[in-house]
Design a protein around this motif. Structure first.
Motif, PDB file in Angstrom:
ATOM      1  N   VAL A  98       0.772  -1.462   0.140  1.00 32.79           N
ATOM      2  CA  VAL A  98       0.229  -0.339   0.269  1.00 32.79           C
ATOM      3  C   VAL A  98       0.823   1.574  -0.054  1.00 32.79           C
ATOM      4  O   VAL A  98       1.867   0.911   0.514  1.00 32.79           O
ATOM      5  CB  VAL A  98      -1.110   0.032   1.698  1.00 32.79           C
ATOM      6  N   VAL A  99       0.360   2.859  -0.396  1.00 31.14           N
ATOM      7  CA  VAL A  99       0.811   3.749  -0.143  1.00 31.14           C
ATOM      8  C   VAL A  99      -0.416   4.515   0.340  1.00 31.14           C
ATOM      9  O   VAL A  99      -1.616   4.380   0.254  1.00 31.14           O
ATOM     10  CB  VAL A  99       0.679   4.025  -1.655  1.00 31.14           C
ATOM     11  N   HIS A 127       4.763  -3.714   7.807  1.00 31.56           N
ATOM     12  CA  HIS A 127       5.904  -3.541   8.169  1.00 31.56           C
ATOM     13  C   HIS A 127       5.431  -1.850   6.870  1.00 31.56           C
ATOM     14  O   HIS A 127       5.538  -1.464   6.192  1.00 31.56           O
ATOM     15  CB  HIS A 127       7.044  -4.292   6.821  1.00 31.56           C
ATOM     16  N   MET A 128       5.281  -0.618   7.812  1.00 32.39           N
ATOM     17  CA  MET A 128       4.860   0.894   6.906  1.00 32.39           C
ATOM     18  C   MET A 128       6.382   1.460   7.578  1.00 32.39           C
ATOM     19  O   MET A 128       6.985   1.522   8.608  1.00 32.39           O
ATOM     20  CB  MET A 128       3.630   1.183   7.716  1.00 32.39           C
ATOM     21  N   THR A 129       6.753   2.366   6.227  1.00 31.49           N
ATOM     22  CA  THR A 129       8.009   2.988   6.358  1.00 31.49           C
ATOM     23  C   THR A 129       7.386   4.328   6.169  1.00 31.49           C
ATOM     24  O   THR A 129       6.766   5.014   5.146  1.00 31.49           O
ATOM     25  CB  THR A 129       8.956   3.055   5.766  1.00 31.49           C
ATOM     26  N   ARG A 130       7.459   5.816   6.633  1.00 29.19           N
ATOM     27  CA  ARG A 130       6.858   6.611   6.628  1.00 29.19           C
ATOM     28  C   ARG A 130       7.865   7.897   5.970  1.00 29.19           C
ATOM     29  O   ARG A 130       9.347   7.328   5.919  1.00 29.19           O
ATOM     30  CB  ARG A 130       7.290   7.601   7.745  1.00 29.19           C
ATOM     31  N   THR A 131       7.659   7.991   4.746  1.00 29.88           N
ATOM     32  CA  THR A 131       8.986   8.529   3.213  1.00 29.88           C
ATOM     33  C   THR A 131       8.749  10.156   3.330  1.00 29.88           C
ATOM     34  O   THR A 131       9.266  10.332   2.608  1.00 29.88           O
ATOM     35  CB  THR A 131       8.092   7.911   2.239  1.00 29.88           C
ATOM     36  N   LYS A 132       7.373  10.929   3.675  1.00 29.07           N
ATOM     37  CA  LYS A 132       7.503  11.663   4.164  1.00 29.07           C
ATOM     38  C   LYS A 132       6.519  12.277   4.617  1.00 29.07           C
ATOM     39  O   LYS A 132       5.851  11.884   5.514  1.00 29.07           O
ATOM     40  CB  LYS A 132       6.920  12.862   2.347  1.00 29.07           C
TER      41      LYS A 132
END
Length: 132
Positions: A98-99, A127-132
């Motif tokens: 997902v985004v 497993h989520m990563t903050r990109t902004k």
């Protein structure tokens, strides 16, 4: 799990004479399996969050991905989120990529990318990563 239904409109062919009455289309209900596909579960989770229905979100897997601290801490973690927009980019088996665009109450937006793992209609990992 809730059962979903697909609605299909069936329109009979128009009569060949000009004096006949055309029938109104009929709706046919086609029942779907009672289990949810992995992407459906993730979408339902974010739908519950957007409705501020934290009990449902918790039961859809929030309890498994909260990271400790219990239900109250979980709910408080969404205090500054006004709306989530989710885009499912891929589904491979039980893994949903997902985004996530999380609009904040201060007008800013946080963007995350990652995956959710779903089993039996419940999110079992993320497993989520903050990109902004």
């Amino acid at each position: 799990m809730k059962a979903s239904v697909i609605l299909v409109a069936v329109t009979p062919p128009a009569p060949t004479t000009s004096t006949a009455v055309v029938a109104v289309p009929q709706t046919v209900y086609v029942p779907q399996p009672a289990y949810a596909a992995p992407a459906d579960t993730v979408v339902a989770y974010y739908d519950a969050l957007n409705r501020r229905d934290f009990t449902t979100a918790w039961s859809l897997g929030g309890s498994r991905i909260a990271g400790g601290g219990g239900y109250t801490k979980y709910v408080n973690g969404f205090a500054t989120t006004s709306w989530d927009t989710l885009t499912v980019t891929e589904v491979r088996g039980s893994t949903v990529s997902v985004v996530l665009s999380a609009a904040q109450t201060d007008g800013s937006t946080r963007i995350f990318t990652g995956t959710y793992t779903v089993s039996g209609g419940v999110i079992t990992g993320s497993h989520m990563t903050r990109t902004k």
